[in-house]
Design an enzyme around this catalytic site. Structure first.
Site, mmCIF file in Angstrom:
data_model
loop_
_atom_site.group_PDB
_atom_site.id
_atom_site.type_symbol
_atom_site.label_atom_id
_atom_site.label_comp_id
_atom_site.label_asym_id
_atom_site.label_seq_id
_atom_site.Cartn_x
_atom_site.Cartn_y
_atom_site.Cartn_z
ATOM 1 N N HIS A 89 36.244 -7.849 61.690
ATOM 2 C CA HIS A 89 35.185 -8.400 60.757
ATOM 3 C C HIS A 89 36.409 -8.906 59.542
ATOM 4 O O HIS A 89 35.417 -8.997 58.668
ATOM 5 C CB HIS A 89 35.779 -6.363 60.212
ATOM 6 C CG HIS A 89 35.128 -5.760 58.501
ATOM 7 N ND1 HIS A 89 35.491 -5.474 58.012
ATOM 8 C CD2 HIS A 89 33.556 -6.186 58.305
ATOM 9 C CE1 HIS A 89 34.591 -5.405 56.855
ATOM 10 N NE2 HIS A 89 33.426 -5.591 57.473
ATOM 11 N N GLU A 92 34.396 -12.118 59.961
ATOM 12 C CA GLU A 92 32.820 -12.421 59.464
ATOM 13 C C GLU A 92 32.581 -12.360 57.812
ATOM 14 O O GLU A 92 31.643 -13.992 57.541
ATOM 15 C CB GLU A 92 32.204 -10.712 60.002
ATOM 16 C CG GLU A 92 31.114 -10.688 59.091
ATOM 17 C CD GLU A 92 30.299 -9.425 58.529
ATOM 18 O OE1 GLU A 92 29.938 -9.375 57.664
ATOM 19 O OE2 GLU A 92 31.102 -8.683 59.215
ATOM 20 N N HIS A 93 33.584 -11.891 57.178
ATOM 21 C CA HIS A 93 33.673 -11.935 55.762
ATOM 22 C C HIS A 93 33.952 -13.442 55.580
ATOM 23 O O HIS A 93 33.573 -14.313 54.643
ATOM 24 C CB HIS A 93 34.937 -11.162 55.199
ATOM 25 C CG HIS A 93 34.201 -9.543 54.661
ATOM 26 N ND1 HIS A 93 34.253 -9.381 53.511
ATOM 27 C CD2 HIS A 93 33.678 -8.547 55.206
ATOM 28 C CE1 HIS A 93 33.428 -8.085 53.400
ATOM 29 N NE2 HIS A 93 33.210 -7.692 54.924
ATOM 30 N N GLU A 169 36.458 -1.367 51.174
ATOM 31 C CA GLU A 169 35.193 -1.405 51.360
ATOM 32 C C GLU A 169 35.444 -0.135 53.223
ATOM 33 O O GLU A 169 35.661 0.695 52.644
ATOM 34 C CB GLU A 169 35.047 -2.468 51.954
ATOM 35 C CG GLU A 169 33.319 -2.196 53.325
ATOM 36 C CD GLU A 169 32.419 -3.214 54.325
ATOM 37 O OE1 GLU A 169 32.519 -3.316 55.350
ATOM 38 O OE2 GLU A 169 33.451 -4.381 53.902
#
Length: 480
Positions: A89, A92-93, A169
């Protein structure tokens, strides 16, 4: 709307694919579709393999001058190793943070200038990137996406800033949400060996220890052409798309995809149970039963059972006024404020059938736990009637028809299919298989899979709410 960590407790959710962190909500279908035909996958899906092993799937839809361009990788949080949870994840950022020719954030600015929108998502099974643009701008976004796929790079300072965004997040979506925390611990308790036991966003301790090199290593290991598919749907010509894909993606050097070692979950030998205490207004109970998954569309008893379990979930909680709603949430003596059921159906890892609910005032989680299991036992003992079964089948068909009105959803369905090793028309094949599920099959799975040996029970025990909410930083640059 059901909590996103259960992906929407409905039949339609099964067709959206497993474990997605975004775009996992089921859409309502039109009413009175009892005699509606299975939606034609209409336009043929054109499939190609580029010289470097990258796949290309193209589905024309000429109804509007728009196109959706996606890149899906068969890599997600399940491919991480202990100590680096969350790196899929985080990476991905970081794909938005530059290449030798693009400054951090410039990718998004250029897509916006083309009149498009873009984002990305990470799941247990896959990672995806997309742009929705005027079809005349397809070549421009293919040039941009292929560049960052092959040439992603950024300074450590950008990683340090974005890692803080991901930590926030996690705080907002998990640490500040008792039920999300409970479901995180439910996976970690129910699973011993499967990498599905780790959260997609990662454990906070792993995020705290993560380095820029961890993300770069994951990128170099998994972002290989043969581990990816380009999906294009919309107002496009397949041969023109193939030529563009050869030009921009086919020139990326081929690399071997690492071998994935099996990490099979040992057989559970008894009920597992835990309590989770957190500041909350209401108690909550979740039951997770290990069940078979739909690993392919080949005829096999376990695949038929997986589909029958999904129908069972819809019988219990697939529409307003379904069995759980009628039995548990209505009347002065109701046991629950809400109750739900969901079957995982598909994924690269083990799947669960979930029962969950919020006890009504004056009712205990244990009473609701028992009542949820009674409703499954009723199906096991009494079965379901054909009219009830027809209703949930009709809703699934209607949802599929409605879903395919969206070019984005058409592209997304193709990406899910490729990452799970399914054919492009798997949605239509699932509908055909669904039509064949019988009341006897639904009753049989209710009898077979809901004993204690495969069960994990989680109970949220509310603690007093006190103090002011934690101050939150703006999550600038967050992708979701």
């Amino acid at each position: 709307m059901k909590p996103n960590y259960l992906l929407g407790l409905s039949l339609a959710a099964a067709l959206w694919g497993p474990g997605a962190t975004v775009f996992a909500q089921a859409l309502p279908g039109p009413k009175n579709m009892a005699t509606a035909p299975t939606p034609a996958a209409a336009a043929q899906v054109h499939t190609f393999t580029l010289a470097n092993g990258m796949a290309l799937w193209v589905k024309p839809d000429r109804r509007a001058p728009t196109a959706v361009h996606m890149v899906w990788l068969r890599v997600g949080s399940m491919d991480e190793v202990d100590g680096t949870s969350g790196v899929a994840h985080v990476l991905e950022h970081m794909l938005f943070k530059g290449t030798p020719t693009l400054a951090p954030g410039e990718f998004s600015r250029r897509v916006a200038a083309l009149g498009g929108r873009e984002n990305a998502f990470t799941a247990k099974d896959y990672t995806g990137y997309f742009q929705q643009i005027p079809s005349s701008q397809l070549e421009a976004v293919m040039r941009l996406e292929s560049d960052r796929f092959a040439n992603n790079q950024w300074p450590d300072s950008e990683f340090i800033k974005e890692l803080e965004v991901v930590k926030e997040e996690r705080r907002l979506r998990t640490d500040d949400n008792p039920r999300a925390q409970l479901h995180e611990m439910l996976s970690a308790t129910a699973l011993a060996a499967s990498p599905y036991r780790r959260p997609i966003v990662g454990w906070m301790s792993d995020l705290e220890a993560m380095t820029a090199q961890d993300a770069r290593d994951f990128y170099r290991k998994w972002y290989a052409p043969a581990n990816a598919v380009v999906v294009v749907a919309g107002d496009v010509d397949p041969l023109r798309v193939k030529a563009l894909a050869d030009q921009y993606y086919g020139v990326i050097p081929a690399r071997a995809v690492p071998e994935r070692k099996p990490r099979e979950e040992p057989v559970q030998q008894g009920v597992r149970r835990f309590e989770f205490k957190a500041p909350a207004e209401q108690a909550y109970v979740a039951l997770a039963f290990k069940v078979p998954r739909l690993a392919s569309l080949d005829p096999a008893p376990e695949h038929d059972e997986a589909l029958a379990l999904t129908v069972l979930a819809a019988v219990l909680d697939g529409y307003s006024g379904a069995r759980l709603d009628r039995a548990l949430t209505q009347g002065e003596n109701r046991l629950a404020d809400s109750a739900g059921a969901y079957n995982g159906l598909m994924g690269r890892g083990p799947q669960f059938f979930y029962l969950e609910g919020v006890p009504a005032k004056g009712q205990s989680p244990e009473v609701l736990e028992s009542a949820l299991r009674v409703q499954v036992q009723r199906v096991a003992t009494e079965g379901v009637n054909e009219a009830e079964l027809q209703r949930v089948k009709t809703q699934w068909v209607a949802s599929e028809i409605y879903k395919l009105d969206s070019v984005f959803n058409q592209a997304r369905e193709l990406g899910v299919a490729w990452t799970l090793g399914l054919p492009p028309d798997y949605g239509a094949q699932l509908i055909a298989r669904l039509r064949q599920v019988t009341p006897a099959q639904v009753q049989a799975v209710a009898q077979k899979y809901f004993g204690d040996d495969s069960l994990t029970v989680a109970i949220l025990r509310p603690q007093p709410m006190s103090g002011q909410p934690r101050p939150r930083r703006a999550a600038a640059g967050a992708r979701h």
